[in-house]
Write a protein that holds these residues in place. Structure first.
Motif, PDB file in Angstrom:
ATOM      1  N   THR A   1      91.162  68.674  30.227  1.00 42.43           N
ATOM      2  CA  THR A   1      91.048  69.038  31.928  1.00 42.43           C
ATOM      3  C   THR A   1      89.687  69.138  32.335  1.00 42.43           C
ATOM      4  OG1 THR A   1      93.071  70.587  31.579  1.00 42.43           O
ATOM      5  CG2 THR A   1      91.817  70.798  33.593  1.00 42.43           C
ATOM      6  N   TRP A   2      88.707  69.507  31.774  1.00 36.72           N
ATOM      7  CA  TRP A   2      87.416  69.607  32.366  1.00 36.72           C
ATOM      8  C   TRP A   2      87.092  68.041  32.640  1.00 36.72           C
ATOM      9  CZ3 TRP A   2      84.195  71.637  35.478  1.00 36.72           C
ATOM     10  CH2 TRP A   2      84.357  73.088  35.870  1.00 36.72           C
ATOM     11  N   PHE A   3      87.224  67.361  31.339  1.00 36.58           N
ATOM     12  CA  PHE A   3      86.646  65.998  31.425  1.00 36.58           C
ATOM     13  C   PHE A   3      87.532  65.191  32.637  1.00 36.58           C
ATOM     14  CE2 PHE A   3      87.003  61.505  30.361  1.00 36.58           C
ATOM     15  CZ  PHE A   3      85.698  61.237  29.538  1.00 36.58           C
ATOM     16  N   GLY A   4      88.762  65.398  32.864  1.00 35.93           N
ATOM     17  CA  GLY A   4      89.336  64.684  33.899  1.00 35.93           C
ATOM     18  C   GLY A   4      88.873  64.955  35.239  1.00 35.93           C
ATOM     19  N   LEU A   5      88.389  66.324  35.473  1.00 29.70           N
ATOM     20  CA  LEU A   5      87.861  66.682  36.616  1.00 29.70           C
ATOM     21  C   LEU A   5      86.230  65.879  36.875  1.00 29.70           C
ATOM     22  CD1 LEU A   5      88.527  70.516  36.779  1.00 29.70           C
ATOM     23  CD2 LEU A   5      89.494  68.704  38.220  1.00 29.70           C
ATOM     24  N   GLN A   6      85.602  65.794  35.646  1.00 28.96           N
ATOM     25  CA  GLN A   6      84.515  65.415  35.713  1.00 28.96           C
ATOM     26  C   GLN A   6      84.532  63.775  35.975  1.00 28.96           C
ATOM     27  OE1 GLN A   6      83.482  66.423  31.835  1.00 28.96           O
ATOM     28  NE2 GLN A   6      82.859  68.605  32.363  1.00 28.96           N
ATOM     29  N   PHE A   7      85.373  63.041  35.331  1.00 26.74           N
ATOM     30  CA  PHE A   7      85.668  61.722  35.501  1.00 26.74           C
ATOM     31  C   PHE A   7      85.967  61.510  37.184  1.00 26.74           C
ATOM     32  CE2 PHE A   7      88.252  57.805  35.872  1.00 26.74           C
ATOM     33  CZ  PHE A   7      87.535  56.971  34.886  1.00 26.74           C
ATOM     34  N   ALA A   8      86.945  62.191  37.492  1.00 23.11           N
ATOM     35  CA  ALA A   8      87.274  62.015  39.097  1.00 23.11           C
ATOM     36  C   ALA A   8      86.133  62.605  40.248  1.00 23.11           C
ATOM     37  CB  ALA A   8      88.506  63.109  39.299  1.00 23.11           C
ATOM     38  N   ALA A   9      85.207  63.352  39.788  1.00 23.06           N
ATOM     39  CA  ALA A   9      84.263  63.839  40.611  1.00 23.06           C
ATOM     40  C   ALA A   9      83.739  62.511  41.339  1.00 23.06           C
ATOM     41  CB  ALA A   9      83.200  64.664  39.993  1.00 23.06           C
ATOM     42  N   PHE A  10      83.316  61.557  40.509  1.00 22.30           N
ATOM     43  CA  PHE A  10      82.797  60.339  41.008  1.00 22.30           C
ATOM     44  C   PHE A  10      83.681  59.562  42.165  1.00 22.30           C
ATOM     45  CE2 PHE A  10      82.525  55.761  41.300  1.00 22.30           C
ATOM     46  CZ  PHE A  10      81.059  55.541  41.597  1.00 22.30           C
ATOM     47  N   ILE A  11      85.076  59.801  42.039  1.00 23.57           N
ATOM     48  CA  ILE A  11      85.959  59.133  42.814  1.00 23.57           C
ATOM     49  C   ILE A  11      86.108  60.113  44.225  1.00 23.57           C
ATOM     50  CG2 ILE A  11      88.234  58.592  43.437  1.00 23.57           C
ATOM     51  CD1 ILE A  11      88.569  57.815  40.681  1.00 23.57           C
ATOM     52  N   PHE A  12      86.011  61.482  43.919  1.00 22.56           N
ATOM     53  CA  PHE A  12      85.969  62.390  45.095  1.00 22.56           C
ATOM     54  C   PHE A  12      84.990  61.975  46.038  1.00 22.56           C
ATOM     55  CE2 PHE A  12      88.162  65.806  42.065  1.00 22.56           C
ATOM     56  CZ  PHE A  12      89.275  65.076  42.412  1.00 22.56           C
ATOM     57  N   ALA A  13      83.712  61.815  45.458  1.00 24.06           N
ATOM     58  CA  ALA A  13      82.426  61.507  46.294  1.00 24.06           C
ATOM     59  C   ALA A  13      82.589  60.209  46.921  1.00 24.06           C
ATOM     60  CB  ALA A  13      81.201  61.496  45.651  1.00 24.06           C
ATOM     61  N   GLN A  14      83.126  59.424  46.378  1.00 25.60           N
ATOM     62  CA  GLN A  14      83.360  58.094  46.844  1.00 25.60           C
ATOM     63  C   GLN A  14      84.406  58.071  48.264  1.00 25.60           C
ATOM     64  OE1 GLN A  14      82.091  54.544  45.918  1.00 25.60           O
ATOM     65  NE2 GLN A  14      80.599  56.183  45.425  1.00 25.60           N
ATOM     66  N   ILE A  15      85.447  58.807  47.985  1.00 27.56           N
ATOM     67  CA  ILE A  15      86.461  58.851  49.112  1.00 27.56           C
ATOM     68  C   ILE A  15      85.877  59.556  50.356  1.00 27.56           C
ATOM     69  CG2 ILE A  15      88.508  59.902  49.672  1.00 27.56           C
ATOM     70  CD1 ILE A  15      89.715  59.243  46.905  1.00 27.56           C
ATOM     71  N   ALA A  16      85.033  60.611  50.102  1.00 23.33           N
ATOM     72  CA  ALA A  16      84.399  61.667  51.056  1.00 23.33           C
ATOM     73  C   ALA A  16      83.566  60.714  51.797  1.00 23.33           C
ATOM     74  CB  ALA A  16      83.973  62.742  50.642  1.00 23.33           C
TER      75      ALA A  16
ATOM     76  N   MET B   1      77.909  69.283  34.139  1.00 21.94           N
ATOM     77  CA  MET B   1      78.410  67.715  34.229  1.00 21.94           C
ATOM     78  C   MET B   1      79.029  67.291  35.315  1.00 21.94           C
ATOM     79  SD  MET B   1      78.404  64.981  32.378  1.00 21.94           S
ATOM     80  CE  MET B   1      78.181  65.308  30.571  1.00 21.94           C
ATOM     81  N   PHE B   2      80.045  68.318  35.713  1.00 18.74           N
ATOM     82  CA  PHE B   2      80.690  67.803  37.064  1.00 18.74           C
ATOM     83  C   PHE B   2      79.939  67.731  38.343  1.00 18.74           C
ATOM     84  CE2 PHE B   2      82.634  69.221  41.242  1.00 18.74           C
ATOM     85  CZ  PHE B   2      83.984  68.378  41.080  1.00 18.74           C
ATOM     86  N   VAL B   3      78.744  68.400  38.485  1.00 20.82           N
ATOM     87  CA  VAL B   3      77.733  68.363  39.512  1.00 20.82           C
ATOM     88  C   VAL B   3      77.005  67.002  39.251  1.00 20.82           C
ATOM     89  CG1 VAL B   3      75.548  69.235  40.455  1.00 20.82           C
ATOM     90  CG2 VAL B   3      77.341  71.002  40.020  1.00 20.82           C
ATOM     91  N   ALA B   4      76.662  66.720  38.035  1.00 19.47           N
ATOM     92  CA  ALA B   4      75.787  65.274  37.629  1.00 19.47           C
ATOM     93  C   ALA B   4      76.872  64.153  38.255  1.00 19.47           C
ATOM     94  CB  ALA B   4      75.386  65.388  36.242  1.00 19.47           C
ATOM     95  N   ARG B   5      78.123  64.190  37.655  1.00 22.84           N
ATOM     96  CA  ARG B   5      79.126  63.112  37.920  1.00 22.84           C
ATOM     97  C   ARG B   5      79.387  63.145  39.706  1.00 22.84           C
ATOM     98  NH1 ARG B   5      80.765  58.612  35.642  1.00 22.84           N
ATOM     99  NH2 ARG B   5      83.087  59.009  36.394  1.00 22.84           N
ATOM    100  N   LEU B   6      79.259  64.172  40.194  1.00 22.82           N
ATOM    101  CA  LEU B   6      79.212  64.189  41.621  1.00 22.82           C
ATOM    102  C   LEU B   6      78.073  63.712  42.356  1.00 22.82           C
ATOM    103  CD1 LEU B   6      81.395  65.501  43.785  1.00 22.82           C
ATOM    104  CD2 LEU B   6      80.014  67.290  43.952  1.00 22.82           C
ATOM    105  N   GLY B   7      77.077  63.829  41.806  1.00 23.91           N
ATOM    106  CA  GLY B   7      75.813  63.106  42.458  1.00 23.91           C
ATOM    107  C   GLY B   7      75.866  61.749  42.123  1.00 23.91           C
ATOM    108  N   GLN B   8      76.343  61.452  41.016  1.00 23.32           N
ATOM    109  CA  GLN B   8      76.420  59.741  40.638  1.00 23.32           C
ATOM    110  C   GLN B   8      77.356  59.300  41.678  1.00 23.32           C
ATOM    111  OE1 GLN B   8      78.144  58.824  37.056  1.00 23.32           O
ATOM    112  NE2 GLN B   8      76.330  57.547  36.544  1.00 23.32           N
ATOM    113  N   GLY B   9      78.376  60.012  42.233  1.00 22.16           N
ATOM    114  CA  GLY B   9      79.416  59.342  43.146  1.00 22.16           C
ATOM    115  C   GLY B   9      78.518  59.182  44.439  1.00 22.16           C
ATOM    116  N   ILE B  10      77.826  60.163  44.908  1.00 21.96           N
ATOM    117  CA  ILE B  10      76.941  60.053  46.113  1.00 21.96           C
ATOM    118  C   ILE B  10      76.236  58.869  45.962  1.00 21.96           C
ATOM    119  CG2 ILE B  10      75.326  61.345  47.615  1.00 21.96           C
ATOM    120  CD1 ILE B  10      76.539  63.912  46.553  1.00 21.96           C
ATOM    121  N   ALA B  11      75.415  58.811  45.113  1.00 19.70           N
ATOM    122  CA  ALA B  11      74.657  57.543  44.840  1.00 19.70           C
ATOM    123  C   ALA B  11      75.359  56.344  45.060  1.00 19.70           C
ATOM    124  CB  ALA B  11      73.965  57.492  43.497  1.00 19.70           C
TER     125      ALA B  11
END
Length: 433
Positions: free
Chosen positions: A278-293, A334-344
Motif C-alpha cells: 500500500t505504501w509503495f502504491g502511494l509512493q508510486f502515485a505521488a509523482f502522478i498526483f504532483a503532475q495532475i496538480a 520516500m513519499f515526499v521524495a517522490r512528490l518532489g520528483q513529481g514537482i520537478a
C-alpha cells in the motif's frame, strides 16, 4: 451570471475549445489504455491464456507483451509525426490511431494464446504511435504562442488523470466478475477480464467519437502540407552546439529514466523501508498526483515568465529528489521524495513541449515535437532496465546514476537552450534541414 469552472479556465488561458475536446478525448482513451497495464499481466497468468511460449518463462512473456507496446510506440513516433506534417492532417492520424486502439482492445476478448497477445499488444503500440505526435502537434497549432504552455499543461493534466484512474479501477473490475449482462430478453455472462476489455474498448470509442465530431485541423496546417521536414542534430542558427529541440529530447530521456526506475524496485523498496504494498502504491502515485496538480498552472506560468527557467530549475530539483530516494529510511520520506520528483517533472514537461513548439517551423510540429514524445517513451522503457541492472551493486546506485543524468541535463539546458517566449510570435529561422 456565474461562469462555470471550465469557462474560467478557458478565459484564463485563452484555450481553443478543440484543445479541451482533445484533452477530454485523451482522458477517455487513457482510462481504457491504462486499464490494460494491470489487466494484461493478470490475464497472461490466468488459465484462460494457453499455447506455445517458445521456451520462455511466463514472466518473460509478460515482459515482452508489455515492452513491445512502448518500444514500437516510441520507435514509430518520428515517422508518424513526420507523415502527419507532410499530409497536413492531424485529426486523420488521431482517428486512425483511436480506431486501431478500439479494435485491438476488443480483440483481447478472443485472444487465448500468448502469441495472439503479443501480436495485439504490438498493434496497439503502432496505433498509439499515430495518436501521440499528431495530438501534441495539433495542440501546438491550435494554441497561440502566448498560451502554448497553458494549453500543453491542460492537455497533459487530463491525459494523466485518465492514465492514473485506469489502474485504480482495473483490479476491482476484474475481481468483481463475472457479470450478468442483459440486452432485453437475452442475457449473458462475462468474466472480469472480458468486462475490463469491454470497458477499454468503449473508452476508446468515446474518444474516437469526440475527436471525430469536435476536432478539426487548423487551416494553416493544411496550407503548409507537402514538405519533407526533418530535424538537424546541430543548431542551424549557430547559437549553440546542439539543436535545442534535440537537447530537450535528451533532457526528457534522462528525466524519464530517473522517474521510471522506481517501478521495478518494489521488493527492494518495501524491504528497505519495512513497508507494505500500500505504501509503495502511494509512493508510486505521488509523482502522478504532483503532475495532475501542477501541469496546468506551471504551463500557464511559463507563458508569462518564460519556458527556460522552469525547465532549468525543474532539472535542478530533479537531482536531490531522485538521489533522496536512495537514502531515505521511512515510507513517509520516500513519499515526499517522490512528490518532489513529481514537482520537478511538472516544471519540465509542459514548458519543454511549449519551448519546442515555439521553435517548430510552420507545418512541422509533428516532426519537431515527436523528438520529445519519443524520448519520453524510451525513458519509460529504459528506466526499469537500468534499475534492474544497477540495484545489484547497491540500493542507492540506480538513484545516484539517475541523479548524475539529471545533472548532465542541467548543464545541457544551461548551455544549449535559449528562451523562446519573447520571440515566439516573431519570424524565426527554420530548425529543419
Amino acid at each position: 451570471m456565474r461562469q462555470s469552472v471550465t469557462s474560467r479556465v478557458r478565459a484564463a488561458f485563452a484555450v481553443d475549445r478543440r484543445i479541451f475536446a482533445l484533452a477530454f478525448a485523451r482522458l477517455a482513451d487513457g482510462i481504457g489504455n491504462s486499464f490494460l497495464i494491470i489487466v494484461i499481466p493478470l490475464y497472461v497468468a490466468s488459465d484462460v491464456v494457453t499455447g506455445e511460449t517458445f521456451g520462455l518463462e511466463e514472466a518473460m512473456v509478460i515482459g515482452i507483451i508489455l515492452s513491445l507496446y512502448g518500444l514500437l510506440n516510441s520507435l514509430l513516433q518520428p515517422f508518424t509525426g513526420r507523415l502527419s506534417d507532410s499530409r497536413g492532417a492531424r485529426k486523420r492520424f488521431i482517428v486512425i490511431g483511436l480506431a486501431g486502439l478500439a479494435t485491438t482492445n476488443f480483440l483481447y476478448l478472443f485472444a487465448g494464446s500468448y502469441l495472439s497477445l503479443v501480436v495485439i499488444r504490438a498493434l496497439q503500440g503502432v496505433s498509439v504511435a499515430f495518436i501521440v505526435p499528431a495530438s501534441v502537434a495539433l495542440i501546438n497549432e491550435l494554441a497561440t504562442a502566448g498560451h502554448r504552455g497553458g494549453s500543453m499543461g491542460i492537455y497533459n493534466t487530463f491525459r494523466l488523470v485518465g492514465f492514473g484512474a485506469g489502474p485504480v479501477a482495473a483490479g476491482a473490475v476484474v475481481a468483481a466478475g463475472p457479470y450478468e449482462l442483459s440486452l432485453g430478453t437475452p442475457s449473458f455472462t462475462v468474466s472480469g477480464f472480458e468486462m475490463a476489455f469491454l470497458i477499454a474498448t468503449v473508452t476508446a470509442l468515446v474518444s474516437l467519437a469526440m475527436v471525430s465530431v469536435l476536432i478539426s485541423d487548423p487551416e494553416r496546417t493544411k496550407a503548409t502540407a507537402g514538405g519533407s521536414p526533418s530535424i538537424r542534430i546541430t543548431d542551424p542558427r549557430g547559437d549553440n552546439l546542439l539543436n535545442p529541440v534535440i537537447t530537450l529530447g535528451i533532457v526528457t530521456l534522462f528525466m524519464m529514466i530517473g522517474i521510471a526506475l522506481f517501478a521495478t524496485l518494489q521488493n527492494e523498496v518495501n524491504a528497505k523501508l519495512d513497508q507494505g504494498s500500500t505504501w509503495f502504491g502511494l509512493q508510486f502515485a505521488a509523482f502522478i498526483f504532483a503532475q495532475i496538480a501542477l501541469q496546468t498552472p506551471v504551463g500557464g506560468a511559463s507563458d508569462r515568465i518564460g519556458r527556460r527557467p522552469f525547465i532549468l530549475w525543474g532539472m535542478v530539483l530533479l537531482i536531490p529528489t531522485t538521489l533522496a530516494q536512495g537514502v531515505v529510511t521511512t515510507p513517509e520520506t520516500m513519499f515526499v521524495a517522490r512528490l518532489g520528483q513529481g514537482i520537478a517533472g511538472a516544471m519540465v514537461f509542459a514548458p519543454g513541449l511549449a519551448l519546442a513548439g515555439d521553435l517548430a517551423p510552420e507545418g512541422e510540429s509533428g516532426t519537431t515535437l515527436s523528438v520529445l514524445t519519443m524520448a519520453f517513451g524510451f525513458g519509460i522503457a529504459i528506466g526499469p532496465l537500468v534499475s534492474g541492472f544497477l540495484v545489484g551493486f547497491g540500493f542507492i546506485v540506480p538513484f545516484a546514476f539517475a541523479s548524475l543524468l539529471a545533472l548532465v541535463g542541467v548543464v545541457l539546458v544551461a548551455t544549449q537552450v535559449d528562451e523562446t517566449l519573447d520571440a515566439a510570435v516573431a519570424d524565426r529561422p527554420s530548425l529543419a534541414e
